[in-house]
Design a protein around this motif. Sequence first.
Motif, PDB file in Angstrom:
ATOM      1  N   UNK A 165      24.753 110.289  41.076  1.00 12.85           N
ATOM      2  CA  UNK A 165      23.345 110.690  40.985  1.00 12.85           C
ATOM      3  C   UNK A 165      22.531 109.704  41.801  1.00 12.85           C
ATOM      4  N   UNK A 166      21.469 110.177  42.421  1.00 11.77           N
ATOM      5  CA  UNK A 166      20.571 109.292  43.166  1.00 11.77           C
ATOM      6  C   UNK A 166      21.266 108.487  44.252  1.00 11.77           C
ATOM      7  N   UNK A 167      22.434 108.915  44.676  1.00 12.41           N
ATOM      8  CA  UNK A 167      23.148 108.224  45.746  1.00 12.41           C
ATOM      9  C   UNK A 167      24.139 107.188  45.249  1.00 12.41           C
ATOM     10  N   UNK A 187      32.844  99.241  41.425  1.00 13.43           N
ATOM     11  CA  UNK A 187      32.541  98.913  42.832  1.00 13.43           C
ATOM     12  C   UNK A 187      31.040  98.645  42.962  1.00 13.43           C
ATOM     13  N   UNK A 188      30.626  98.004  44.047  1.00  7.72           N
ATOM     14  CA  UNK A 188      29.190  97.808  44.273  1.00  7.72           C
ATOM     15  C   UNK A 188      28.563  99.170  44.552  1.00  7.72           C
ATOM     16  N   UNK A 189      27.414  99.428  43.956  1.00  3.94           N
ATOM     17  CA  UNK A 189      26.774 100.717  44.212  1.00  3.94           C
ATOM     18  C   UNK A 189      25.260 100.609  44.061  1.00  3.94           C
ATOM     19  N   UNK A 190      24.537 101.418  44.840  1.00  4.17           N
ATOM     20  CA  UNK A 190      23.080 101.311  44.932  1.00  4.17           C
ATOM     21  C   UNK A 190      22.468 102.700  45.095  1.00  4.17           C
ATOM     22  N   UNK A 191      21.272 102.896  44.558  1.00  2.00           N
ATOM     23  CA  UNK A 191      20.588 104.163  44.769  1.00  2.00           C
ATOM     24  C   UNK A 191      19.274 104.268  44.025  1.00  2.00           C
ATOM     25  N   UNK A 192      18.864 105.501  43.798  1.00  2.00           N
ATOM     26  CA  UNK A 192      17.596 105.822  43.136  1.00  2.00           C
ATOM     27  C   UNK A 192      17.864 106.012  41.639  1.00  2.00           C
ATOM     28  N   UNK A 193      16.989 105.436  40.809  1.00  4.36           N
ATOM     29  CA  UNK A 193      17.212 105.503  39.357  1.00  4.36           C
ATOM     30  C   UNK A 193      17.038 106.914  38.792  1.00  4.36           C
ATOM     31  N   UNK A 194      16.202 107.701  39.465  1.00  3.27           N
ATOM     32  CA  UNK A 194      15.814 108.987  38.894  1.00  3.27           C
ATOM     33  C   UNK A 194      14.560 108.796  38.049  1.00  3.27           C
TER      34      UNK A 194
END
Length: 231
Positions: A88-90, A113-120
């Motif tokens: 979700x959110x990338x 794993x390292x991961x990053x994105x939009x919280x929603x």
Amino acid sequence: MFFSFSTIRPIFNWTAIIFTLIFGIHYWLNHKSYVFDEKSIAALSRKYVVGPDSNISTAYAKVLEGLRAKYTGHILPDQDLQWIFMNAGGWMGSMCLLHASLTEYVLFFGTAVDTTGHSGRYWANISDTILTGTFYQWQEGSLTRTVYKPGDTVFHGMGEATAVSWTAGTWMVEYGRGFIPSTLFFALADSFTSTTDFLTVFYIIKVYIKAMFLEVMFYIGDFRQLIKDSL
Ligand SMILES: *[C@@H]1O[C@H](CO)[C@@H](O)[C@H](O)[C@H]1NC(C)=O
Ligand SMILES: *[C@@H]1O[C@H](CO)[C@@H](O)[C@H](O)[C@H]1NC(C)=O
């Protein structure tokens, strides 16, 4: 005159229905009583904060035991617990749902794993207590990020959006309170538009239905007890 009243009327009716629903749900969320609360979940989770070299499965097992003791009948049985990928959110993480109703959920969440994105943006308040790892939150309008460490609780308010980032091996306990079906749209969006991993969609919907069923059975049991007691 392109619009006669009869063409506008259905739009007017639907708008009225949608507004009534939104106000109704909003009123209900602010006046109903809840099974869980943010502070208790955070306090219980904080007892099992672990170092990066410790076994997170063991820590989760203890949190689960604590939750089962405190909220008997509201936590899914072992055979229904499943780690499910979530895109979700990338970002990509994994979650294990423990409890869900129309207005609350409790789950384990994290990533290897390292991961990053939009919280929603949600129609729910969400709080996460970190057991191990690091969580970065970048607030809308800010030029800096906030760093959260094991034992910290991150609060994500209703309607807010942030950038989120987890380092590899971050695991936490999450509590959500609000109109939960609305959060499913975000939870499933990437699976439809990006990963097309429909097996994951199936798992998420299946476990949500199981959790709702558990709640219904709990209240039916309660109701039967009430009848018995009053006879
Ligand atoms: C962690 O503990 C579980 C049992 O609680 C075990 O199955 C698993 O292999 C352990 N993992 C590591 C990395 O030691
Ligand atoms: C969400 O959090 C805000 C701020 O703490 C609070 O005022 C509001 O009542 C919360 N909403 C629900 C449904 O718990």
